[in-house]
Design a protein around this motif. Structure first.
Motif, short mmCIF file in Angstrom:
data_model
loop_
_atom_site.label_atom_id
_atom_site.label_comp_id
_atom_site.label_asym_id
_atom_site.label_seq_id
_atom_site.Cartn_x
_atom_site.Cartn_y
_atom_site.Cartn_z
N ALA A 12 -30.56 -30.63 24.18
CA ALA A 12 -31.26 -31.89 24.44
C ALA A 12 -30.62 -32.64 25.60
CB ALA A 12 -31.26 -32.75 23.17
N ARG A 13 -29.30 -32.68 25.63
CA ARG A 13 -28.62 -33.41 26.70
C ARG A 13 -28.80 -32.72 28.05
NH1 ARG A 13 -25.41 -37.57 25.97
NH2 ARG A 13 -24.96 -38.29 23.87
N GLY A 14 -28.79 -31.40 28.05
CA GLY A 14 -28.94 -30.69 29.31
C GLY A 14 -30.37 -30.68 29.81
N PRO B 7 -27.28 -41.83 34.92
CA PRO B 7 -27.43 -42.13 36.36
C PRO B 7 -27.53 -40.90 37.25
CG PRO B 7 -25.76 -43.55 35.38
CD PRO B 7 -26.13 -42.54 34.33
N ALA B 8 -26.85 -39.81 36.90
CA ALA B 8 -26.80 -38.65 37.79
C ALA B 8 -27.95 -37.66 37.57
CB ALA B 8 -25.47 -37.92 37.61
N HIS B 9 -28.94 -38.03 36.79
CA HIS B 9 -30.06 -37.11 36.54
C HIS B 9 -30.78 -36.80 37.86
CE1 HIS B 9 -33.84 -35.48 35.01
NE2 HIS B 9 -33.24 -35.32 33.85
N ALA B 10 -31.16 -35.53 38.04
CA ALA B 10 -31.76 -35.09 39.30
C ALA B 10 -33.03 -35.85 39.64
CB ALA B 10 -32.05 -33.59 39.24
N GLU B 11 -33.87 -36.16 38.64
CA GLU B 11 -35.11 -36.90 38.90
C GLU B 11 -34.80 -38.30 39.43
OE1 GLU B 11 -38.12 -35.83 38.78
OE2 GLU B 11 -38.15 -34.07 37.49
N ARG B 12 -33.78 -38.91 38.86
CA ARG B 12 -33.41 -40.27 39.29
C ARG B 12 -32.84 -40.24 40.71
NH1 ARG B 12 -29.10 -43.82 39.21
NH2 ARG B 12 -29.72 -45.99 38.82
N LEU C 167 -23.73 -42.47 46.67
CA LEU C 167 -22.37 -42.00 46.90
C LEU C 167 -21.49 -42.25 45.68
CD1 LEU C 167 -20.43 -40.71 48.90
CD2 LEU C 167 -19.89 -43.00 49.78
N ALA C 168 -21.69 -43.38 45.01
CA ALA C 168 -20.92 -43.67 43.79
C ALA C 168 -21.24 -42.65 42.69
CB ALA C 168 -21.23 -45.09 43.31
N ILE C 169 -22.50 -42.25 42.59
CA ILE C 169 -22.88 -41.22 41.61
C ILE C 169 -22.14 -39.93 41.91
CG2 ILE C 169 -24.78 -39.77 40.82
CD1 ILE C 169 -26.61 -42.21 41.22
N HIS C 170 -22.11 -39.56 43.19
CA HIS C 170 -21.42 -38.34 43.57
C HIS C 170 -19.92 -38.43 43.27
CE1 HIS C 170 -20.13 -34.88 45.96
NE2 HIS C 170 -19.19 -35.68 46.45
N GLU C 171 -19.30 -39.53 43.63
CA GLU C 171 -17.86 -39.65 43.46
C GLU C 171 -17.45 -39.74 41.99
OE1 GLU C 171 -17.07 -43.03 45.90
OE2 GLU C 171 -16.76 -41.81 47.73
N ALA C 172 -18.38 -40.12 41.11
CA ALA C 172 -18.07 -40.17 39.67
C ALA C 172 -17.85 -38.78 39.10
CB ALA C 172 -19.18 -40.89 38.92
N ALA C 173 -18.52 -37.78 39.67
CA ALA C 173 -18.36 -36.39 39.19
C ALA C 173 -18.62 -35.44 40.34
CB ALA C 173 -19.31 -36.12 38.03
N PRO C 174 -17.73 -35.40 41.33
CA PRO C 174 -18.01 -34.61 42.55
C PRO C 174 -18.13 -33.12 42.29
CG PRO C 174 -15.73 -35.42 42.52
CD PRO C 174 -16.45 -36.11 41.39
N ALA C 175 -17.43 -32.61 41.28
CA ALA C 175 -17.46 -31.16 41.04
C ALA C 175 -18.85 -30.66 40.66
CB ALA C 175 -16.45 -30.79 39.96
N HIS C 176 -19.65 -31.54 40.04
CA HIS C 176 -20.96 -31.10 39.56
C HIS C 176 -22.08 -32.00 40.07
CE1 HIS C 176 -19.06 -28.16 37.04
NE2 HIS C 176 -18.38 -29.06 36.38
N SER C 177 -21.87 -32.62 41.22
CA SER C 177 -22.86 -33.54 41.74
C SER C 177 -23.99 -32.80 42.44
CB SER C 177 -22.19 -34.51 42.73
OG SER C 177 -23.16 -35.29 43.39
N THR C 178 -25.22 -33.32 42.31
CA THR C 178 -26.36 -32.78 43.04
C THR C 178 -26.73 -33.67 44.23
OG1 THR C 178 -27.91 -33.92 41.56
CG2 THR C 178 -27.29 -31.66 40.99
N VAL C 179 -25.94 -34.70 44.47
CA VAL C 179 -26.18 -35.59 45.61
C VAL C 179 -25.77 -34.88 46.90
CG1 VAL C 179 -25.50 -37.76 46.70
CG2 VAL C 179 -25.86 -37.67 44.23
N ASP D 190 -27.81 -34.34 31.45
CA ASP D 190 -26.40 -34.71 31.27
C ASP D 190 -25.57 -33.43 31.20
OD1 ASP D 190 -23.95 -35.71 30.57
OD2 ASP D 190 -24.54 -36.37 28.57
N GLY D 191 -25.20 -32.92 32.37
CA GLY D 191 -24.46 -31.67 32.42
C GLY D 191 -23.13 -31.71 31.72
N PRO D 192 -22.26 -32.70 32.01
CA PRO D 192 -20.96 -32.74 31.31
C PRO D 192 -21.11 -32.84 29.80
CG PRO D 192 -20.91 -34.14 33.26
CD PRO D 192 -22.33 -33.70 33.09
#
Length: 1000
Positions: free
Chosen positions: A599-601, A833-838, A866-878, A606-608
């Motif tokens: 459900a989360r994925g 916040p980091a959802h791809a659609e958003r 950029l803040a979304i990316h820096e919150a989780a850079p290893a798995h960011s789609t930004v 929500d990847g993490p």
């Protein structure tokens, strides 16, 4: 350019660094930590509060002289940075340095298809590097075996190859996966999974850990060792530094460099004596603190030796000090028993377990690691389980009694009664459910009911058929067959629970549930999985949750997942997880964790969170002896890694695990695995191959289900999407048009399923630049979805984003912004916040603001990205480089160009810039703009000239390049004019800019 690290940077002053033929500008990144060296001069402010500066870099060491900020400095000659003898990583850095400083082409350092990136560590067997797998596009770890480990040439090579290949067969989530063993240029190297994280020792040292957390990590490590033992591998060097805690929190056993085959399983080389001189792994090798007594004595080691080392590490973790080394205990002739520290306090059961595992005599230890794991897992739960024992005994007795009852009376009569149980429930309730559907008032309620009721009637028939089969297959009665029947009966009872839960939800159906009734019924667990036969073996997993309340919550959570109510599904599944843990229902806990991960994925992006729950699910499935879940857990994890994280290399590793697990329903498993492999291929940029895997998945599902089954419809949509990814838009359009025609035939025009396909078809037409036709489909889909689901629904928001994109293309900016604001409000309610659609909606919103001249608003959106990316850079789609470039441009447009310097510096240092001339040009142009803004036109000329050269080489049809080229021409002309240089060139630049602008 060269990426460097600043230590104690000089502050409050400006420094210019020169190097013989080209100036080297030094610029801080947004974090103020990294520096950049580029081929032009610059004077840049430094942070206040420091007096001297140091520079370090690859090949430079930490001995570069302190810089006097008031003077110019000469950079060392690059050739002197090289060494006659560099390791692979140093050589890679050296070549990269030369390439970046002088634009000289140098081949990368490679081992076969693997490009070396950096050194990770060294050990007794060799050096470990991180490397890029150029074929599968994933980062891996490579251990290059030291030459002195191959003293006897072919014999050593053959032995090491054989033992490494044996380890490669070990596939377990708590062991670092070996991908392959290869040779190159006379050397031997092992390619492994690259684990990002830290060692178990570092994990312990970071903060005080509660005992429960320590035990959880060590149980994972123990499971990895146990898996190795089961295939005949003894590690022989387990210690805190050889267990890795990944970013996902999962422990993996690493560094099998001293591993040998367990002599009880096989001899690695039985005709060869052990000993250092022979080149065979020494019996005496290991780390003294952790070495078992038999290692100290030079005797053969088996799995119990690893158990001893594991117990030393666990003792060290719990008591913050290791027990006396085995060599000291063996030398103590008093025979005093081992005394564990009194402080900190630890449960007696744990002290007893450690004392036993640390016995000097292997025969006194636990027989296997699995036995020790049982103690570590089960002992903390024993007291809680005692309170449940009576209830569980009653439940088990009832299941057995059910089987016994069926064999005491007339078999034919009893089997008939048993198989009719679900039918009676269905017949009693179907009219009430029909009324509930009609009461919603939606125009497609009647047709949805007809389809759903037909599927439910078929489900009832299948359940009864399996029930009758199980009853007949287990006659005449014997104790073994009674147990087999009881297992099948429990499985069918689980299916009946899901059926009852679905009927309960249908009884209070709303418009959204009526719209997705097909998907809800399709999500019921298939009765065929409960079929038994007289020749089946009894061993295997339990059928699922034992607690009725956990069953009901899980069924409701899965239903909500199937109809895409993500937040509601997660809330219910959280309750199921809590309930299962409170009742020690390990099988229910494993299923709840899997459902939460799904459900989360899939619904929340929500990847993490999905990764965390899926790894826990695997752990609990192991603890519950529930192997039927394992392939599904790994397959779901592979989907998250490929789709949410865009990490196909990690997904491939998970896919390998999924294939190695048993599949209770091989045909559906094949389709599911093929579908996820298609996603991995898309992430790898191999869209045409992805199409073939999706065709296979569709063909498999068509052989299992009717043509209008929801799974078949979804597979057809996925195939069309794959064709779009493969740039076959016309084929994708044709497939979607056929699917839309089929759905309109099977459903009412106002049903949301055709509307979803209309969205897909609109996207195909958009890619084909048929904008009016695309808008027609988007608008019709939006209106239908809005009527079915209401405004706050992800499908409605997706339609609004699609229309907003067309609005931006057509210049209807206020309307586009209004649509995007509505969509983002929905996404904020439903997604993290980091959802791809958003993220996609934010990008379009920023473009809309820029197009309308609202640069400040666009800057706000870019900074959020950029803040979304820096919150989780290893798995960011930004797209970090693109966002950074846009922030810099926006600041310059707003007259705040000096603030943009760190962003342009970061862009120039980014790894993507080396392979993308347009990004490098954008960064250099930014440096030029900064110098112009600071009144330093002479420093702006060189970067602007280089930027223009790169822009002119870039493809003219690439988005934004023509405009950037024209702007750079004018900016270079301005810089030359300000310096009074090259008036003819200035006129030529302005003339060309005007021609290009009028032509565009």
């Amino acid at each position: 350019m060269l990426d460097l690290v600043a230590k104690e940077p000089a502050d409050g002053v400006e420094i210019a660094v020169e190097q013989d033929t080209a100036g080297l500008a030094i610029a801080p990144t947004p974090g103020g930590e990294e520096l950049l060296v580029a081929r032009h001069g610059a004077t840049l402010p430094r942070r206040p509060g420091r007096e001297t500066g140091w520079l370090t870099g690859p090949g430079l060491g930490d001995t570069t002289p302190a810089m006097d900020p008031q003077q110019e400095h000469t950079w060392p000659n690059l050739e002197r940075l090289g060494s006659d003898k560099r390791d692979l990583a140093d050589e890679a850095m050296y070549r990269s340095l030369k390439s970046k400083l002088f634009d000289e082409a140098h081949p990368p350092v490679q081992l076969g298809r693997f490009r070396v990136v950096q050194t990770l560590g060294q050990g007794g067997m060799g050096v470990v590097y991180s490397a890029q797998d150029l074929q599968l596009d994933r980062l891996v770890a490579i251990k290059v075996i030291r030459d002195d480990r191959l003293r006897e040439g072919a014999r050593d090579r053959a032995r090491l190859l054989r033992e490494a290949q044996m380890q490669a067969k070990l596939s377990h989530p708590n062991v670092v996966q070996i991908h392959e063993v290869s040779e190159a240029e006379g050397g031997l190297f092992i390619v492994m999974e690259l684990v990002k994280g830290f060692t178990l020792r570092e994990w312990l040292d970071r903060e005080a850990r509660p005992l429960a957390a320590i035990l959880e990590r060590f149980v994972e490590a123990a499971r990895g060792l146990s898996a190795a033992h089961q295939v005949g591998i003894v590690h022989r060097d387990f210690k805190l530094a050889n267990a890795l805690v990944g970013e996902d929190g999962r422990v993996r056993i690493a560094d099998f460099g001293l591993a040998v085959a367990d002599q009880r399983h096989q001899e690695t080389e039985p005709d060869r004596p052990a000993g250092p001189a022979s080149g065979h792994t020494s019996k005496y090798a290991g780390t003294p603190t952790y070495m078992s007594p038999e290692q100290v004595r030079g005797r053969e080691c088996d799995a119990r030796s690893d158990q001893y080392s594991f117990a030393v590490a666990l003792t060290e973790a719990v008591f913050r000090r290791a027990p006396p080394p085995a060599v000291e205990r063996l030398a103590d002739r008093t025979g005093a028993p081992l005394a564990l520290p009194a402080d900190p306090p630890a449960p007696q059961w744990l002290r007893r377990a450690l004392t036993r595992a640390l016995s000097l005599d292997p025969a006194d230890r636990f027989p296997t690691m699995a036995d020790l794991i049982d103690v570590l897992v089960e002992s903390p739960k024993r007291r809680r389980r005692r309170a449940l024992a009576a209830g569980l005994v009653v439940a088990l007795t009832s299941a057995t009694a059910l089987g016994a009852t069926l064999f005491t009376a007339s078999a034919q009569t009893q089997c008939s009664q048993y198989k009719d149980r679900l039918a009676s429930t269905w017949n009693e309730r179907k009219q009430t459910l029909h009324d509930a559907f009609k009461a919603t008032g939606v125009p497609y309620a009647e047709k949805s009911w007809q389809r759903a009721s037909s599927m439910l009637a078929e489900y009832v028939h299948d359940w009864a058929e399996v029930a009758a089969n199980n009853c007949q297959a287990t006659q005449p009665a014997t104790p073994t067959l009674e147990r087999l029947f009881a297992r099948g009966a429990a499985c069918l009872d689980r299916q009946r629970s899901a059926f009852d839960t679905l009927l309960d939800q249908f009884a209070k159906a709303d418009a959204a549930l009526v719209a997705d009734a097909d998907a809800a019924v399709a999500g019921l667990p298939p009765p065929a999985r409960c079929r038994v036969s007289a020749d089946m073996r009894l061993e295997g997993a339990p059928v699922g949750p034992t607690t009725p309340r956990v069953r009901e919550l899980l069924d409701r959570g899965e239903l909500l997942t199937n109809i895409q109510k993500g937040r509601d599904a997660v809330a219910v599944l959280d309750d199921a997880l809590s309930e299962s843990r409170g009742t020690a229902d390990a099988a229910g806990e494993a299923e709840a964790l899997l459902c939460l991960g799904r459900a989360r994925g899939r619904l929340l992006g929500d990847g993490p969170g999905a990764t965390y729950f899926l790894h826990q699910a695997y752990d609990r499935a192991n603890a519950a002896d529930h192997p039927s879940l394992k392939w599904e857990i790994w397959n779901e994890l592979a989907w998250v890694q490929a789709v949410v994280f865009d990490a196909p290399g990690e997904a491939r590793t998970s896919m390998d695990h999924a294939r190695s697990e048993p599949h209770p329903d091989p045909r559906t498993a094949e389709a599911a695995i093929a579908a996820v492999e298609g996603e991995i291929l898309i992430a790898e940029g191999r869209a045409e191959e992805a199409v073939e895997r999706r065709k296979f998945a569709l063909a498999t599902l068509r052989a299992l289900y009717p043509a209008d089954h929801p799974e078949v419809v979804l597979a057809r949509r996925a195939l069309a999407a794959g064709l779009g990814e493969a740039r076959q838009q016309q084929l994708a359009r044709e497939l979607n048009e056929q699917l839309l025609a089929d759905l309109r035939r099977d459903y009412e025009p106002s049903h949301p399923w055709p509307a979803r396909v209309e969205l897909d078809l609109g996207l195909d037409l958009y890619e084909l630049e048929q904008y009016p036709a695309a808008r027609e489909h988007f608008e019709r889909a939006r209106d239908t979805l809005l009527a079915a689901y209401g405004e706050r629904h992800p499908w409605v928001a997706k339609a609004e984003v699609a229309l907003a994109r067309l609005d931006v293309e057509g210049g209807a900016i206020p309307q586009a912004i209004e649509r995007l604001d509505r969509a983002l409000a929905t996404f904020d309610d439903l997604y993290p916040p980091a959802h791809a659609e958003r993220i996609n909606a934010l990008i379009i919103l920023a473009d809309a603001h820029l197009t309308s001249g609202q640069t400040a608003r666009a800057l706000t959106v870019y900074r959020e990205l950029l803040a979304i990316h820096e919150a989780a850079p290893a798995h960011s789609t930004v797209d970090e480089p693109g966002v950074v470039a846009n922030i810099g441009d926006a600041l310059c447009t707003l007259g705040r160009c000096p603030e943009a310097l760190p962003y342009f510096a970061s862009l120039l240092a980014h790894e993507s810039t080396a392979s993308d001339p347009a990004l490098k040009a954008a960064a250099l142009r930014g440096f030029g703009l900064v110098h112009l803004a600071k009144g330093q036109p002479e420093l702006a000329v060189a970067p602007l000239q280089e930027a223009l050269r790169l822009f002119e080489q870039a493809p003219g049809d690439r988005s934004g390049i023509p405009a950037m080229r024209v702007a750079t021409m004018r900016e270079l002309a301005d810089a030359l004019t300000a310096t009074g240089r090259s008036p003819e060139k200035v006129r030529e630049l302005r003339r060309r800019a005007a021609e290009l602008e009028s032509a565009g």
